[in-house]
Write a protein that holds these residues in place. Structure first.
Motif, PDB file in Angstrom:
ATOM      1  N   ARG A 133      26.566  12.462 -10.367  1.00  0.00           N
ATOM      2  CA  ARG A 133      26.587  12.713  -8.920  1.00  0.00           C
ATOM      3  C   ARG A 133      25.188  13.008  -8.382  1.00  0.00           C
ATOM      4  NH1 ARG A 133      30.220  17.425  -5.926  1.00  0.00           N
ATOM      5  NH2 ARG A 133      29.620  16.876  -3.777  1.00  0.00           N
ATOM      6  N   GLY A 134      24.809  12.254  -7.357  1.00  0.00           N
ATOM      7  CA  GLY A 134      23.549  12.498  -6.665  1.00  0.00           C
ATOM      8  C   GLY A 134      22.315  11.984  -7.362  1.00  0.00           C
ATOM      9  N   LEU A 135      22.444  11.378  -8.550  1.00  0.00           N
ATOM     10  CA  LEU A 135      21.259  10.949  -9.286  1.00  0.00           C
ATOM     11  C   LEU A 135      20.677   9.654  -8.721  1.00  0.00           C
ATOM     12  CD1 LEU A 135      19.243  11.330 -11.511  1.00  0.00           C
ATOM     13  CD2 LEU A 135      20.887  10.406 -13.157  1.00  0.00           C
ATOM     14  N   LEU A 136      21.527   8.655  -8.447  1.00  0.00           N
ATOM     15  CA  LEU A 136      21.027   7.393  -7.906  1.00  0.00           C
ATOM     16  C   LEU A 136      20.286   7.573  -6.578  1.00  0.00           C
ATOM     17  CD1 LEU A 136      23.649   4.572  -8.641  1.00  0.00           C
ATOM     18  CD2 LEU A 136      21.279   4.711  -9.366  1.00  0.00           C
ATOM     19  N   PRO A 137      20.840   8.327  -5.628  1.00  0.00           N
ATOM     20  CA  PRO A 137      20.079   8.547  -4.375  1.00  0.00           C
ATOM     21  C   PRO A 137      18.713   9.195  -4.603  1.00  0.00           C
ATOM     22  CG  PRO A 137      22.369   9.185  -4.080  1.00  0.00           C
ATOM     23  CD  PRO A 137      22.194   8.900  -5.531  1.00  0.00           C
ATOM     24  N   LYS A 138      18.625  10.101  -5.584  1.00  0.00           N
ATOM     25  CA  LYS A 138      17.331  10.715  -5.891  1.00  0.00           C
ATOM     26  C   LYS A 138      16.336   9.663  -6.378  1.00  0.00           C
ATOM     27  CE  LYS A 138      18.459  15.518  -7.096  1.00  0.00           C
ATOM     28  NZ  LYS A 138      18.396  16.538  -8.164  1.00  0.00           N
ATOM     29  N   ILE A 139      16.800   8.793  -7.277  1.00  0.00           N
ATOM     30  CA  ILE A 139      15.912   7.751  -7.817  1.00  0.00           C
ATOM     31  C   ILE A 139      15.464   6.817  -6.697  1.00  0.00           C
ATOM     32  CG2 ILE A 139      15.733   5.844  -9.442  1.00  0.00           C
ATOM     33  CD1 ILE A 139      17.881   7.257 -11.133  1.00  0.00           C
ATOM     34  N   ILE A 140      16.400   6.398  -5.851  1.00  0.00           N
ATOM     35  CA  ILE A 140      16.075   5.503  -4.740  1.00  0.00           C
ATOM     36  C   ILE A 140      15.096   6.169  -3.786  1.00  0.00           C
ATOM     37  CG2 ILE A 140      17.018   4.292  -2.743  1.00  0.00           C
ATOM     38  CD1 ILE A 140      17.735   2.990  -5.396  1.00  0.00           C
ATOM     39  N   ASP A 141      15.229   7.464  -3.596  1.00  0.00           N
ATOM     40  CA  ASP A 141      14.359   8.185  -2.682  1.00  0.00           C
ATOM     41  C   ASP A 141      12.899   8.098  -3.111  1.00  0.00           C
ATOM     42  OD1 ASP A 141      13.929   9.673  -0.382  1.00  0.00           O
ATOM     43  OD2 ASP A 141      14.015  11.578  -1.446  1.00  0.00           O
ATOM     44  N   PHE A 142      12.669   8.036  -4.408  1.00  0.00           N
ATOM     45  CA  PHE A 142      11.295   7.956  -4.903  1.00  0.00           C
ATOM     46  C   PHE A 142      10.697   6.559  -4.728  1.00  0.00           C
ATOM     47  CE2 PHE A 142      12.499  11.803  -7.284  1.00  0.00           C
ATOM     48  CZ  PHE A 142      11.399  12.593  -6.991  1.00  0.00           C
ATOM     49  N   THR A 143      11.505   5.552  -4.395  1.00  0.00           N
ATOM     50  CA  THR A 143      10.966   4.207  -4.139  1.00  0.00           C
ATOM     51  C   THR A 143      10.364   4.098  -2.748  1.00  0.00           C
ATOM     52  OG1 THR A 143      13.087   3.346  -3.291  1.00  0.00           O
ATOM     53  CG2 THR A 143      12.702   3.194  -5.673  1.00  0.00           C
ATOM     54  N   HIS A 144      10.520   5.124  -1.946  1.00  0.00           N
ATOM     55  CA  HIS A 144       9.973   5.101  -0.585  1.00  0.00           C
ATOM     56  C   HIS A 144       8.455   5.150  -0.628  1.00  0.00           C
ATOM     57  CE1 HIS A 144       9.563   5.995   3.686  1.00  0.00           C
ATOM     58  NE2 HIS A 144       8.746   6.988   3.365  1.00  0.00           N
ATOM     59  N   ALA A 145       7.825   4.185   0.037  1.00  0.00           N
ATOM     60  CA  ALA A 145       6.362   4.139   0.094  1.00  0.00           C
ATOM     61  C   ALA A 145       5.950   3.700   1.491  1.00  0.00           C
ATOM     62  CB  ALA A 145       5.809   3.180  -0.958  1.00  0.00           C
ATOM     63  N   ILE A 172      12.360  -1.271  -0.389  1.00  0.00           N
ATOM     64  CA  ILE A 172      11.746  -2.410  -1.085  1.00  0.00           C
ATOM     65  C   ILE A 172      11.022  -3.309  -0.083  1.00  0.00           C
ATOM     66  CG2 ILE A 172      12.247  -4.486  -2.426  1.00  0.00           C
ATOM     67  CD1 ILE A 172      14.534  -2.948  -3.741  1.00  0.00           C
ATOM     68  N   ARG A 173      11.580  -3.463   1.094  1.00  0.00           N
ATOM     69  CA  ARG A 173      10.917  -4.274   2.124  1.00  0.00           C
ATOM     70  C   ARG A 173       9.544  -3.700   2.460  1.00  0.00           C
ATOM     71  NH1 ARG A 173      13.658  -3.966   7.786  1.00  0.00           N
ATOM     72  NH2 ARG A 173      12.930  -1.837   7.437  1.00  0.00           N
ATOM     73  N   ASP A 174       9.445  -2.376   2.559  1.00  0.00           N
ATOM     74  CA  ASP A 174       8.148  -1.755   2.843  1.00  0.00           C
ATOM     75  C   ASP A 174       7.154  -2.010   1.726  1.00  0.00           C
ATOM     76  OD1 ASP A 174       9.135  -0.801   5.229  1.00  0.00           O
ATOM     77  OD2 ASP A 174       9.599   1.208   4.448  1.00  0.00           O
ATOM     78  N   VAL A 175       7.634  -1.995   0.501  1.00  0.00           N
ATOM     79  CA  VAL A 175       6.753  -2.286  -0.631  1.00  0.00           C
ATOM     80  C   VAL A 175       6.247  -3.721  -0.553  1.00  0.00           C
ATOM     81  CG1 VAL A 175       6.659  -2.547  -3.143  1.00  0.00           C
ATOM     82  CG2 VAL A 175       7.795  -0.564  -2.140  1.00  0.00           C
ATOM     83  N   LEU A 176       7.127  -4.667  -0.202  1.00  0.00           N
ATOM     84  CA  LEU A 176       6.723  -6.066  -0.073  1.00  0.00           C
ATOM     85  C   LEU A 176       5.746  -6.255   1.088  1.00  0.00           C
ATOM     86  CD1 LEU A 176      10.146  -7.910  -0.583  1.00  0.00           C
ATOM     87  CD2 LEU A 176       8.450  -7.286  -2.287  1.00  0.00           C
ATOM     88  N   ARG A 177       5.971  -5.546   2.167  1.00  0.00           N
ATOM     89  CA  ARG A 177       5.171  -5.741   3.384  1.00  0.00           C
ATOM     90  C   ARG A 177       3.778  -5.140   3.255  1.00  0.00           C
ATOM     91  NH1 ARG A 177       8.194  -3.876   8.647  1.00  0.00           N
ATOM     92  NH2 ARG A 177       9.319  -5.816   8.182  1.00  0.00           N
ATOM     93  N   TYR A 178       3.682  -3.954   2.662  1.00  0.00           N
ATOM     94  CA  TYR A 178       2.403  -3.238   2.652  1.00  0.00           C
ATOM     95  C   TYR A 178       1.755  -3.157   1.264  1.00  0.00           C
ATOM     96  CZ  TYR A 178       4.544  -1.571   6.997  1.00  0.00           C
ATOM     97  OH  TYR A 178       5.156  -1.494   8.207  1.00  0.00           O
ATOM     98  N   GLY A 179       2.400  -3.691   0.256  1.00  0.00           N
ATOM     99  CA  GLY A 179       1.931  -3.458  -1.118  1.00  0.00           C
ATOM    100  C   GLY A 179       1.091  -4.546  -1.726  1.00  0.00           C
ATOM    101  N   ASP A 180       0.328  -5.295  -0.907  1.00  0.00           N
ATOM    102  CA  ASP A 180      -0.477  -6.375  -1.471  1.00  0.00           C
ATOM    103  C   ASP A 180      -1.532  -5.866  -2.450  1.00  0.00           C
ATOM    104  OD1 ASP A 180       0.949  -8.195  -0.046  1.00  0.00           O
ATOM    105  OD2 ASP A 180      -0.515  -8.421   1.573  1.00  0.00           O
ATOM    106  N   LYS A 181      -1.953  -4.614  -2.299  1.00  0.00           N
ATOM    107  CA  LYS A 181      -2.923  -4.042  -3.240  1.00  0.00           C
ATOM    108  C   LYS A 181      -2.256  -3.560  -4.524  1.00  0.00           C
ATOM    109  CE  LYS A 181      -6.233  -2.505   0.276  1.00  0.00           C
ATOM    110  NZ  LYS A 181      -6.951  -1.346   0.858  1.00  0.00           N
ATOM    111  N   HIS A 182      -0.937  -3.611  -4.553  1.00  0.00           N
ATOM    112  CA  HIS A 182      -0.188  -3.155  -5.722  1.00  0.00           C
ATOM    113  C   HIS A 182       0.841  -4.224  -6.112  1.00  0.00           C
ATOM    114  CE1 HIS A 182      -1.919   0.835  -5.089  1.00  0.00           C
ATOM    115  NE2 HIS A 182      -1.604   0.701  -3.813  1.00  0.00           N
ATOM    116  N   PRO A 183       0.366  -5.358  -6.663  1.00  0.00           N
ATOM    117  CA  PRO A 183       1.292  -6.455  -6.998  1.00  0.00           C
ATOM    118  C   PRO A 183       2.364  -6.056  -8.008  1.00  0.00           C
ATOM    119  CG  PRO A 183      -0.881  -6.804  -7.977  1.00  0.00           C
ATOM    120  CD  PRO A 183      -1.022  -5.673  -7.019  1.00  0.00           C
ATOM    121  N   SER A 184       2.060  -5.103  -8.873  1.00  0.00           N
ATOM    122  CA  SER A 184       3.080  -4.682  -9.847  1.00  0.00           C
ATOM    123  C   SER A 184       4.266  -4.034  -9.141  1.00  0.00           C
ATOM    124  CB  SER A 184       2.478  -3.719 -10.861  1.00  0.00           C
ATOM    125  OG  SER A 184       1.962  -2.565 -10.212  1.00  0.00           O
TER     126      SER A 184
END
Length: 826
Positions: free
Chosen positions: A488-500, A553-565
């Motif tokens: 319970r509550g673990l997946l939302p925590k993991i997803i929250d850390f993908t925010h950039a 993930i969309r934000d990572v694609l849009r702004y993450g050109d300096k971080h291709p990984s």
């Protein structure tokens, strides 16, 4: 499919240095499983390399303890024998006839020996208590005597400072140990006052507290033994040298054996005292002059703070040798010693134990042996998992060390199963993940909090990293993925850390730890989303239902050109989620996701490091367009058809470009017909590529050709073949050769036979002459072979491991029967 769980991918160490995600050549358009891998790699040598033998440095201490115990027990044995001899033979039999001098000498020696034996029996107990302080570990050596004056000066100075500081603050915190910037950037601090006494600082008497502190008692006992043994040697030698045992008259029967009895006693006393002094000399030689403890500590790589652990280990081994068999200490090792301390109820002992295990787990020489011993001890694993929940600031180092040990332990599959199998383990790991991000906090408040709580913030990020490291290693096992999803509550925590945010991804001076956190969380989500079977379907559904997943993930694609990984990981997550029909629609319906994927796919300005990201973007687009009419129409609205046609000429991208175009032709529907007519211009390029020796390229190009040529007239088709520099007869021969080559469904190109038959059907319907070409080439026989060898493998567009997804609308049997009907054989 590449689920990212290859052991080769797992090369990050506990210091949070995140390596690039491993990328294989497999895709979701071909099946992938353990049995297939073994079948295709039958020549691999499965003999595991021999592990190098690592000598345990602590064996020097246990051997030293054994030798000391031999001397100690020999001295004690002689002392006991001398005591019995004196009480039974001398004082019991000759007390009246003894000379007055001998009587008092014997009495004094017995008192001295009794004092020494008493001191010795309790010395180790006090020495144990003295090991709680790095500055004074109870060695009771001549070094202590040499530094006593300096110690007194420091004590007086510290007392004077404490009196001055008393008016400024009511309660302070004693800093102890060594502030070492290289030791994880954390200073060693004492614990806050507790409800229990710290044993080294217990004042035994109300006055003269320093003299009677328990940590100084072992010194008193040590010097008392030395003085007693020295006095015994002096008194014994005086009597043995002078040999003055009193006058013994001839014929005095009561005194005739007194001389021999006294000589034996003084000899025993001398031997016992000399053995004890030899033991102490050996002790001083090895510990003080040869610095044995320091050398072992250096070999164990425990650092300055590890001296407490090394000394404590030595005293425990010595105590066992003295109190039990002399061989009991040899059975001890540093790892089992640390595991015993881990189960203690005293925080100091827990800290010593967890420090040793952490250091040995991190050390390349000792890591394997340490993790094996921890892995087979469920009680220790449960204790470490329990420590993850300790949120008291005083227990921060214990909690952090436990997390580091578990992150290393989870690296081995069998150990990861044991960790995940402990009740409440996932909840404990979840407690490490705490994202303190708040949109309501101003920049000034953030800056102020960073200054005040800098150390707390460092630990905050470190705990997050370790939690994600543990989850990533656990997620390599299918069952563990299910447990993560059910917590319970673990997946939302993991997803929250993908925010950039844009600032984070574009700022060149951003803290690397923040980028690493995003990367680690994306790796975990990728592994969960790529899980196979019903568990994978459940996890993909749960991940897609979290409203922040796709937008992050969309934000990572849009702004993450300096971080291709980061972009590559985000794209791979979208590719895995696209296995689910509802998730496919959600991804396509989220603004700009398709647009950003195409931007990355077409971006020729990207360097070599971005090529894998571009390939991944192409595969994601092919997956999103597969069997999705709405996504195909969204792609057509972006008007990327011409660029896709141009991309067919680029070797790096043409396979996925062909897949995207084929899916657009198949699934866009009647409304997309007009927009796709221009795609026919690529037909000549596609036909030329069919003759390629690359089987993967052959497969996708044959499949695309069968769809593109449907948009051409007979005249346009003839011009297309002319531009391609080939004839339909030559192409027919190529197709038949491909069927002859693949007598059974290939796993690397599972759809190549289907696409060949589709292409042959178009050619026979397009031109009657082609029927005769295929008859002469033996197409009928090959089609009959296909009917006899069809398998479920050829019935699906994509695969999740060995499970087929997105079944073809027409079966292989039906296609082969249609082709045979055109040949007149059905």
């Amino acid at each position: 499919m590449d689920d990212g769980r290859s052991p080769a991918c797992d090369r990050n160490d506990i210091r949070l240095q995140i390596s690039e995600t491993c990328s294989g050549n497999t895709t979701m358009f071909e099946p992938r499983g353990a049995s297939i891998t073994m079948r295709e790699s039958s020549s691999v040598d499965f003999v595991s390399p021999m592990k190098p033998v690592v000598r345990a440095p602590e064996k020097k201490l246990t051997l030293f303890a054994l030798r000391l115990a031999v001397l100690e027990k020999a001295a004690t044995g002689l002392g006991t024998l001398g005591f019995i001899w004196a009480t039974v033979v001398l004082l019991g039999g000759f007390a009246i006839t003894l000379d007055k001098t001998d009587f008092w000498f014997i009495t004094i020696i017995l008192l001295i020996e009794g004092t020494r034996i008493f001191s010795r029996s309790h010395e180790l107990e006090w020495q144990h208590q003295a090991t709680w302080s790095i500055a004074d570990a109870g060695l009771n050596s001549f070094r202590a005597l040499r530094t006593r004056s300096q110690f007194l000066v420091r004590k007086i100075e510290a007392t004077f400072k404490s009196v001055l500081a008393l008016g400024k603050q009511s309660r302070g915190r004693e800093i102890r140990g060594n502030s070492n910037a290289n030791d994880r950037g954390m200073s060693e601090q004492s614990r806050m006052p507790t409800r229990q006494w710290s044993t080294p600082d217990v004042p035994l008497l109300p006055y003269a507290q320093w003299v009677f502190l328990s940590k100084n008692i072992s010194k008193l006992l040590y010097w008392l033994q030395l003085i007693s043994a020295t006095a015994c040697v002096v008194l014994s030698l005086m009597k043995l040298i002078k040999h003055n045992y009193g006058n013994i008259a001839k014929g005095d029967m009561d005194k005739r054996n007194r001389r021999a009895a006294l000589s034996i006693f003084y000899g025993l006393a001398l031997a016992e005292a000399l053995l004890f002094l030899i033991e102490k000399a050996y002790w001083e030689w090895k510990v003080i002059f040869r610095k044995l403890l320091e050398k072992v500590n250096i070999e164990c790589e425990l650092g300055p703070l590890g001296m407490i652990s090394t000394k404590r280990f030595f005293y425990d081994a010595y105590s066992r040798c003295v109190n039990g068999s002399i061989f009991d200490g040899l059975k001890m090792d540093m790892i089992s010693f640390a595991m015993e301390l881990l189960d203690s109820s005293f925080p100091d002992e827990q800290l010593i134990g967890v420090r040793i295990l952490r250091q040995f787990s991190m050390n390349q020489r000792f890591s394997n042996d340490t993790l094996e011993k921890i892995g087979v001890n469920l009680a220790v694993i449960e204790r470490l998992v329990e420590m993850l929940n300790w949120k008291d600031p005083q227990e921060e180092e214990i909690r952090l060390s436990a997390a580091e040990i578990l992150s290393k332990l989870a690296g081995k599959k069998q150990n990861s199963l044991r960790v995940a199998g402990i009740p409440g383990a996932m909840e404990s790991i979840s407690s490490l993940l705490h994202n303190g991000r708040s949109s309501n906090v101003s920049a000034d408040e953030i800056s102020e909090k960073k200054i005040i709580h800098d150390r707390a913030n460092y630990s905050f990020w470190t705990f997050n990293h370790l939690g994600l490291v543990i989850l990533k290693k656990l997620a390599r096992d299918h069952d563990n993925c299910g447990k993560i999803g059910n917590t319970r509550g673990l997946l939302p925590k993991i997803i929250d850390f993908t925010h950039a945010e844009e600032r984070l991804l574009k700022d060149e001076h951003v803290a690397q730890s923040q980028i690493q956190t995003v990367k680690r969380s994306l790796q975990v989500v990728k592994m969960l989303a790529s899980t196979t079977g019903t568990t994978g379907k459940f996890l993909r559904n749960e991940i897609a239902e979290i409203v922040f997943t796709i937008s992050n993930i969309r934000d990572v694609l849009r702004y993450g050109d300096k971080h291709p990984s980061l972009q590559k990981l985000g794209i791979e997550i979208l590719t895995s989620l696209a296995l689910d029909e509802d998730a496919t629609e959600s991804i396509g319906g989220t603004g700009s996701v398709l647009k950003e994927l195409f931007r990355i796919f077409f971006n020729q300005e990207m360097g070599e490091i971005h090529n894998r990201t571009r390939i991944a973007a192409g595969e994601a687009l092919a997956m999103l367009a597969l069997d999705s009419k709405s996504n195909c129409n969204r792609i057509l609205k972006l008007e990327v058809q011409e660029k896709l046609v141009t991309t067919l000429e680029i070797p790096l991208l043409r396979v996925n470009a062909a897949r995207i175009l084929r899916n657009l032709c198949v699934y866009s529907g009647p409304e997309g017909f007009d927009k796709l007519r221009g795609v026919a211009a690529a037909a000549s390029t596609v036909i030329r590529a069919i003759k390629s020796e690359d089987q993967k390229l052959q497969e996708v190009m044959i499949g695309l050709a069968a769809q593109i040529l449907k948009f051409t007239t007979s005249h346009e088709a003839a011009i297309t073949f002319e531009r391609a520099g080939t004839t339909q007869a030559e192409l027919a021969a190529t197709l038949v050769q491909i069927l002859k080559k693949h007598k059974n469904p290939p796993t690397k190109t599972p759809q190549i036979r289907r696409f060949v038959i589709e292409m042959a059907i178009w050619m026979m319907r397009e031109k009657t002459e082609n029927v005769h070409y295929f008859e002469e080439l033996g197409m009928g026989k090959e089609l009959e072979t296909v009917l006899e060898t069809t398998a479920e493998l050829e019935s699906f567009n994509i695969f999740s491991g060995t499970v087929g997804l997105s079944r073809h609308r027409m079966t292989m049997h039906s296609l082969a029967e249609i082709a045979l009907g055109l040949l007149g054989r059905w």
